[in-house]
Design an enzyme around this catalytic site. Structure first.
Site, PDB file in Angstrom:
ATOM      1  N   ASP A  51       0.829  -1.199   0.000  1.00 32.62           N
ATOM      2  CA  ASP A  51       0.000   0.000   0.000  1.00 32.62           C
ATOM      3  C   ASP A  51       0.874   1.265   0.000  1.00 32.62           C
ATOM      4  O   ASP A  51       1.862   1.344   0.742  1.00 32.62           O
ATOM      5  CB  ASP A  51      -0.887  -0.021   1.247  1.00 32.62           C
ATOM      6  CG  ASP A  51      -2.047   0.944   1.145  1.00 32.62           C
ATOM      7  OD1 ASP A  51      -3.201   0.489   1.145  1.00 32.62           O
ATOM      8  OD2 ASP A  51      -1.789   2.172   1.056  1.00 32.62           O
ATOM      9  N   ALA A  74      -2.185   5.186  -8.370  1.00 29.51           N
ATOM     10  CA  ALA A  74      -2.891   4.482  -7.286  1.00 29.51           C
ATOM     11  C   ALA A  74      -3.894   5.404  -6.594  1.00 29.51           C
ATOM     12  O   ALA A  74      -3.510   6.377  -5.940  1.00 29.51           O
ATOM     13  CB  ALA A  74      -1.876   3.955  -6.276  1.00 29.51           C
ATOM     14  N   SER A  77     -11.485   5.974  -7.497  1.00 24.59           N
ATOM     15  CA  SER A  77     -11.958   6.940  -8.491  1.00 24.59           C
ATOM     16  C   SER A  77     -13.444   6.807  -8.851  1.00 24.59           C
ATOM     17  O   SER A  77     -13.838   7.181  -9.947  1.00 24.59           O
ATOM     18  CB  SER A  77     -11.095   6.833  -9.759  1.00 24.59           C
ATOM     19  OG  SER A  77     -11.102   5.522 -10.258  1.00 24.59           O
ATOM     20  N   TYR A 141     -14.154  13.003  -4.709  1.00 24.09           N
ATOM     21  CA  TYR A 141     -13.106  12.415  -5.552  1.00 24.09           C
ATOM     22  C   TYR A 141     -12.288  13.523  -6.230  1.00 24.09           C
ATOM     23  O   TYR A 141     -11.056  13.545  -6.142  1.00 24.09           O
ATOM     24  CB  TYR A 141     -13.735  11.486  -6.598  1.00 24.09           C
ATOM     25  CG  TYR A 141     -12.806  11.153  -7.740  1.00 24.09           C
ATOM     26  CD1 TYR A 141     -11.611  10.476  -7.524  1.00 24.09           C
ATOM     27  CD2 TYR A 141     -13.104  11.540  -9.053  1.00 24.09           C
ATOM     28  CE1 TYR A 141     -10.745  10.190  -8.564  1.00 24.09           C
ATOM     29  CE2 TYR A 141     -12.256  11.257 -10.098  1.00 24.09           C
ATOM     30  CZ  TYR A 141     -11.071  10.584  -9.854  1.00 24.09           C
ATOM     31  OH  TYR A 141     -10.212  10.316 -10.893  1.00 24.09           O
ATOM     32  N   PHE A 169      -9.647  13.214 -19.334  1.00 26.49           N
ATOM     33  CA  PHE A 169     -11.090  13.303 -19.545  1.00 26.49           C
ATOM     34  C   PHE A 169     -11.608  11.851 -19.544  1.00 26.49           C
ATOM     35  O   PHE A 169     -11.278  11.114 -18.627  1.00 26.49           O
ATOM     36  CB  PHE A 169     -11.392  14.174 -20.764  1.00 26.49           C
ATOM     37  CG  PHE A 169     -11.277  15.649 -20.362  1.00 26.49           C
ATOM     38  CD1 PHE A 169     -10.058  16.177 -19.943  1.00 26.49           C
ATOM     39  CD2 PHE A 169     -12.382  16.465 -20.311  1.00 26.49           C
ATOM     40  CE1 PHE A 169      -9.946  17.487 -19.481  1.00 26.49           C
ATOM     41  CE2 PHE A 169     -12.288  17.782 -19.865  1.00 26.49           C
ATOM     42  CZ  PHE A 169     -11.072  18.295 -19.457  1.00 26.49           C
ATOM     43  N   ARG A 282     -27.940  11.289 -13.236  1.00 25.55           N
ATOM     44  CA  ARG A 282     -27.068  10.807 -12.161  1.00 25.55           C
ATOM     45  C   ARG A 282     -26.527  12.039 -11.432  1.00 25.55           C
ATOM     46  O   ARG A 282     -26.035  12.971 -12.087  1.00 25.55           O
ATOM     47  CB  ARG A 282     -25.926  10.000 -12.784  1.00 25.55           C
ATOM     48  CG  ARG A 282     -25.055   9.267 -11.796  1.00 25.55           C
ATOM     49  CD  ARG A 282     -24.046   8.369 -12.498  1.00 25.55           C
ATOM     50  NE  ARG A 282     -23.022   9.123 -13.210  1.00 25.55           N
ATOM     51  CZ  ARG A 282     -21.961   8.587 -13.812  1.00 25.55           C
ATOM     52  NH1 ARG A 282     -21.797   7.274 -13.808  1.00 25.55           N
ATOM     53  NH2 ARG A 282     -21.079   9.321 -14.445  1.00 25.55           N
TER      54      ARG A 282
HETATM   55  P1  NAD Z   1      -8.002   1.383 -11.310  1.00 25.43           P
HETATM   56  O1  NAD Z   1      -8.831   1.262 -10.069  1.00 25.43           O
HETATM   57  O2  NAD Z   1      -8.164   0.367 -12.360  1.00 25.43           O
HETATM   58  O3  NAD Z   1      -6.464   1.453 -10.911  1.00 25.43           O
HETATM   59  C1  NAD Z   1      -5.981   1.957  -9.685  1.00 25.43           C
HETATM   60  C2  NAD Z   1      -4.888   1.003  -9.202  1.00 25.43           C
HETATM   61  O4  NAD Z   1      -4.323   1.517  -7.993  1.00 25.43           O
HETATM   62  C3  NAD Z   1      -5.445  -0.384  -8.874  1.00 25.43           C
HETATM   63  O5  NAD Z   1      -4.592  -1.366  -9.420  1.00 25.43           O
HETATM   64  C4  NAD Z   1      -5.445  -0.433  -7.345  1.00 25.43           C
HETATM   65  O6  NAD Z   1      -5.295  -1.744  -6.857  1.00 25.43           O
HETATM   66  C5  NAD Z   1      -4.273   0.486  -7.014  1.00 25.43           C
HETATM   67  N1  NAD Z   1      -4.366   1.156  -5.700  1.00 25.43           N
HETATM   68  C6  NAD Z   1      -5.395   1.911  -5.231  1.00 25.43           C
HETATM   69  N2  NAD Z   1      -5.093   2.385  -4.003  1.00 25.43           N
HETATM   70  C7  NAD Z   1      -3.848   1.923  -3.694  1.00 25.43           C
HETATM   71  C8  NAD Z   1      -2.982   2.084  -2.583  1.00 25.43           C
HETATM   72  N3  NAD Z   1      -3.337   2.781  -1.503  1.00 25.43           N
HETATM   73  N4  NAD Z   1      -1.764   1.471  -2.614  1.00 25.43           N
HETATM   74  C9  NAD Z   1      -1.379   0.736  -3.691  1.00 25.43           C
HETATM   75  N5  NAD Z   1      -2.161   0.560  -4.770  1.00 25.43           N
HETATM   76  C10 NAD Z   1      -3.376   1.144  -4.768  1.00 25.43           C
HETATM   77  O7  NAD Z   1      -8.281   2.842 -11.873  1.00 25.43           O
HETATM   78  P2  NAD Z   1      -7.981   3.444 -13.325  1.00 25.43           P
HETATM   79  O8  NAD Z   1      -9.263   3.593 -14.045  1.00 25.43           O
HETATM   80  O9  NAD Z   1      -6.859   2.711 -13.953  1.00 25.43           O
HETATM   81  O10 NAD Z   1      -7.492   4.899 -12.915  1.00 25.43           O
HETATM   82  C11 NAD Z   1      -6.125   5.142 -12.617  1.00 25.43           C
HETATM   83  C12 NAD Z   1      -5.956   6.577 -12.168  1.00 25.43           C
HETATM   84  O11 NAD Z   1      -6.456   7.441 -13.165  1.00 25.43           O
HETATM   85  C13 NAD Z   1      -6.700   6.911 -10.885  1.00 25.43           C
HETATM   86  O12 NAD Z   1      -5.846   7.693 -10.084  1.00 25.43           O
HETATM   87  C14 NAD Z   1      -7.892   7.716 -11.362  1.00 25.43           C
HETATM   88  O13 NAD Z   1      -8.261   8.675 -10.406  1.00 25.43           O
HETATM   89  C15 NAD Z   1      -7.346   8.387 -12.606  1.00 25.43           C
HETATM   90  N6  NAD Z   1      -8.383   8.707 -13.603  1.00 25.43           N
HETATM   91  C16 NAD Z   1      -9.079   7.706 -14.231  1.00 25.43           C
HETATM   92  C17 NAD Z   1     -10.035   8.032 -15.195  1.00 25.43           C
HETATM   93  C18 NAD Z   1     -10.797   6.957 -15.952  1.00 25.43           C
HETATM   94  O14 NAD Z   1     -11.606   7.291 -16.838  1.00 25.43           O
HETATM   95  N7  NAD Z   1     -10.584   5.666 -15.675  1.00 25.43           N
HETATM   96  C19 NAD Z   1     -10.306   9.384 -15.504  1.00 25.43           C
HETATM   97  C20 NAD Z   1      -9.589  10.372 -14.827  1.00 25.43           C
HETATM   98  C21 NAD Z   1      -8.617  10.025 -13.897  1.00 25.43           C
HETATM   99  N1  UDP Z   2     -23.606   6.919 -18.125  1.00 26.66           N
HETATM  100  C1  UDP Z   2     -24.864   6.426 -18.430  1.00 26.66           C
HETATM  101  N2  UDP Z   2     -25.183   5.158 -18.041  1.00 26.66           N
HETATM  102  C2  UDP Z   2     -24.300   4.357 -17.380  1.00 26.66           C
HETATM  103  C3  UDP Z   2     -23.000   4.873 -17.085  1.00 26.66           C
HETATM  104  C4  UDP Z   2     -22.695   6.156 -17.476  1.00 26.66           C
HETATM  105  O1  UDP Z   2     -25.697   7.128 -19.026  1.00 26.66           O
HETATM  106  O2  UDP Z   2     -24.647   3.217 -17.031  1.00 26.66           O
HETATM  107  C5  UDP Z   2     -23.265   8.285 -18.545  1.00 26.66           C
HETATM  108  C6  UDP Z   2     -22.903   9.214 -17.407  1.00 26.66           C
HETATM  109  O3  UDP Z   2     -24.069   9.779 -16.820  1.00 26.66           O
HETATM  110  C7  UDP Z   2     -22.060  10.252 -18.136  1.00 26.66           C
HETATM  111  C8  UDP Z   2     -21.357   9.435 -19.234  1.00 26.66           C
HETATM  112  O4  UDP Z   2     -22.111   8.231 -19.360  1.00 26.66           O
HETATM  113  O5  UDP Z   2     -22.900  11.192 -18.768  1.00 26.66           O
HETATM  114  C9  UDP Z   2     -19.930   9.058 -18.883  1.00 26.66           C
HETATM  115  O6  UDP Z   2     -19.933   8.497 -17.572  1.00 26.66           O
HETATM  116  P1  UDP Z   2     -18.674   7.734 -16.969  1.00 26.66           P
HETATM  117  O7  UDP Z   2     -19.058   7.253 -15.601  1.00 26.66           O
HETATM  118  O8  UDP Z   2     -18.196   6.723 -17.956  1.00 26.66           O
HETATM  119  O9  UDP Z   2     -17.562   8.856 -16.881  1.00 26.66           O
HETATM  120  P2  UDP Z   2     -17.568  10.326 -16.174  1.00 26.66           P
HETATM  121  O10 UDP Z   2     -17.895  11.286 -17.283  1.00 26.66           O
HETATM  122  O11 UDP Z   2     -18.558  10.312 -15.067  1.00 26.66           O
HETATM  123  O12 UDP Z   2     -16.158  10.469 -15.704  1.00 26.66           O
END
Ligand code: NAD
Ligand code: UDP
Length: 334
Positions: A51, A74, A77, A141, A169, A282
Site C-alpha cells: 500500500d 494508485a 476513483s 473524488y 477526460f 445521475r
Molecule cells: P483502477 O482502479 O483500475 O487502478 C488503480 C490502481 O491503484 C489499482 O490497481 C489499485 O489496486 C491500485 N491502488 C489503489 N489504491 C492503492 C494504494 N493505496 N496502494 C497501492 N495501490 C493502490 O483505476 P484506473 O481507471 O486505472 O485509474 C487510474 C488513475 O487514473 C486513478 O488515479 C484515477 O483517479 C485516474 N483517472 C481515471 C479516469 C478513468 O476514466 N478511468 C479518468 C480520470 C482520472
Molecule cells: N452513463 C450512463 N449510463 C451508465 C453509465 C454512465 O448514461 O450506465 C453516462 C454518465 O451519466 C455520463 C457518461 O455516461 O454522462 C460518462 O460516464 P462515466 O461514468 O463513464 O464517466 P464520467 O464522465 O462520469 O467520468
C-alpha cells in the site's frame, strides 16, 4: 534506472507499464490489488504488492530500486462512492500522496507524473476547458485529486520535487491485441457498461438523463484511448527528465460525443442491438466536458493515434470478447 509505477496493476496503469516495457524502460510496479489485477502487469516489470500509505513498505521498495521517476495512478476513483464515503477518498488518495512524497524526498527522487482528472474542474464555465480555468470540484473524488495537485505544488517549492499533473477526460479502450483491458467491479463507466449489454451480461443500458442542454439532451464527454493516454505519461516523464518545470496538461480529444452517440457507435461496431432506456439524471454529472488539449500536443508533442470513438470502442470490444470474465483473479479483488 527504473520507472516506478504506483497503481500499475489497474486499468490505465497496466497499459502504461506495458508501453514503458515496449519502449525499453526498466519498470517496477507497486500495487495493493484493491481494484487492480496481478495478471494485468507486464511480466517484464518487477511487482511489489503493498500500500502506498505504508511508508515502511514503500521505503523498502525505494531502497531496492534505483528510481529515476514515479508515475502515480494508485487511487480510488468512483464519484458516487466518494459522495457517500469522502474520508475513504481523502485517506487513500490524498494521504497516499503525502506518504509517497515523503518517501520520494527521503530517497532524493525528484520527478512525479500524476493521474489527475477533469473532475478537478467541476462544472465548467466554458467549453473547451483550458488548464488555466478555475478548479472547483463538485465531489470528494475531484477534491481529493485537486488537493493532491496542490500538495505536489508545495512539495516542489520546498523540496524541488517536479511534477506533471495529467488531467484525463474520459478514458476508454484497450490494448489492440486484446491482452489487457478494463476490468472493474462494479463497473461504472459508460463504454464497458454498453459492452456488457452487447455481450448479453446486462439486460439494458440506462442512459442517465436526456434533458441536458446538449445536441440530443444527453451528456457530452470527450473520449481518449487508454494507449494514447499511456504514451502521454512517458512523454511527461521525459519532459521532466529534460529539466522542465512542473506543469499540468489536459488529456482529451477536444471532441465531444453524447451518450446517445456513444450507444449508436457501439451498435455499429459490435453489430448488436444493445437495448437502452432513458433513466433519471445521475447526481453530480456536468452537462458537457470537452478538453482543450492543444497544450499537451504543443508542449509534450503528444500525438494521439486513436482519433475516433469507433476505434476506441472496437479495441474495448476486442478485449471484452477475448476475456468475457475479465482477468482470472476476478473473485479475489471484487
Ligand atoms: P483502477 O482502479 O483500475 O487502478 C488503480 C490502481 O491503484 C489499482 O490497481 C489499485 O489496486 C491500485 N491502488 C489503489 N489504491 C492503492 C494504494 N493505496 N496502494 C497501492 N495501490 C493502490 O483505476 P484506473 O481507471 O486505472 O485509474 C487510474 C488513475 O487514473 C486513478 O488515479 C484515477 O483517479 C485516474 N483517472 C481515471 C479516469 C478513468 O476514466 N478511468 C479518468 C480520470 C482520472
Ligand atoms: N452513463 C450512463 N449510463 C451508465 C453509465 C454512465 O448514461 O450506465 C453516462 C454518465 O451519466 C455520463 C457518461 O455516461 O454522462 C460518462 O460516464 P462515466 O461514468 O463513464 O464517466 P464520467 O464522465 O462520469 O467520468
Amino acid at each position: 534506472m527504473t520507472v516506478l509505477v504506483l497503481g500499475g496493476a489497474g486499468y490505465i496503469g497496466s497499459h502504461a507499464v506495458d508501453r514503458l516495457v515496449e519502449k525499453g524502460y526498466d519498470v517496477a510496479v507497486v500495487d495493493n490489488l484493491v481494484t487492480g489485477h496481478r495478471a494485468a502487469v507486464n511480466p517484464k516489470a518487477r511487482f511489489y504488492q503493498g500500500d502506498v500509505r505504508d511508508q515502511d513498505f514503500l521505503n523498502d521498495v525505494f531502497d531496492k530500486e534505483d528510481i529515476e521517476g514515479v508515475i502515480h495512478f494508485a487511487a480510488f476513483s468512483v464519484v458516487p462512492e466518494s459522495m457517500k464515503k469522502p474520508l475513504k477518498y481523502f485517506d487513500n488518495n490524498t494521504a497516499g500522496m503525502v506518504s509517497l512524497l515523503e518517501v520520494m524526498n527521503k530517497h532524493n527522487v525528484k520527478r512525479i507524473v500524476f493521474s489527475s482528472t477533469a473532475a478537478t474542474y467541476g462544472e465548467p464555465k466554458q467549453i473547451p476547458i483550458k488548464e488555466t480555468d478555475p478548479q472547483v470540484p463538485t465531489n470528494p473524488y475531484g477534491e481529493s485529486k485537486l488537493m493532491m495537485e496542490k500538495i505536489m505544488k508545495w512539495s516542489d517549492e520546498a523540496y524541488g520535487i517536479k511534477f506533471v499533473a495529467l488531467r484525463y477526460f474520459n478514458v476508454a479502450g484497450a490494448k489492440p491485441d486484446g491482452s489487457i483491458g478494463e476490468d472493474h467491479h462494479p463497473e461504472t463507466h459508460l463504454v464497458p457498461i454498453i459492452l456488457e449489454v452487447a455481450a448479453g451480461e446486462r439486460k439494458e443500458l440506462s442512459i442517465f438523463g436526456d434533458d441536458y442542454p446538449t445536441k440530443d439532451g444527453t451528456n457530452v464527454r470527450d473520449y481518449v484511448h487508454v494507449v494514447d493516454l499511456a504514451d502521454a505519461h512517458i512523454l511527461a516523464l521525459e519532459y521532466l527528465k529534460a529539466g522542465h518545470d512542473s506543469n499540468a496538461f489536459n488529456l482529451g480529444s477536444s471532441t465531444g460525443f453524447s451518450n446517445k452517440e456513444m450507444l449508436e457507435a457501439a451498435r455499429k461496431v459490435t453489430g448488436k442491438e444493445i437495448p437502452a432506456k432513458m433513466a433519471p439524471r445521475r447526481a453530480g454529472d456536468p452537462s458537457t466536458l470537452i478538453a482543450a488539449s492543444d497544450k499537451a500536443r504543443d508542449v509534450l508533442n503528444w500525438q494521439p493515434q486513436y482519433d475516433n470513438v469507433e476505434d476506441i470502442i472496437r479495441t474495448a470490444w476486442n478485449w471484452k470478447q477475448s476475456h468475457p470474465e475479465g482477468y482470472a483473479d476476478r473473485g479475489a479483488n471484487a
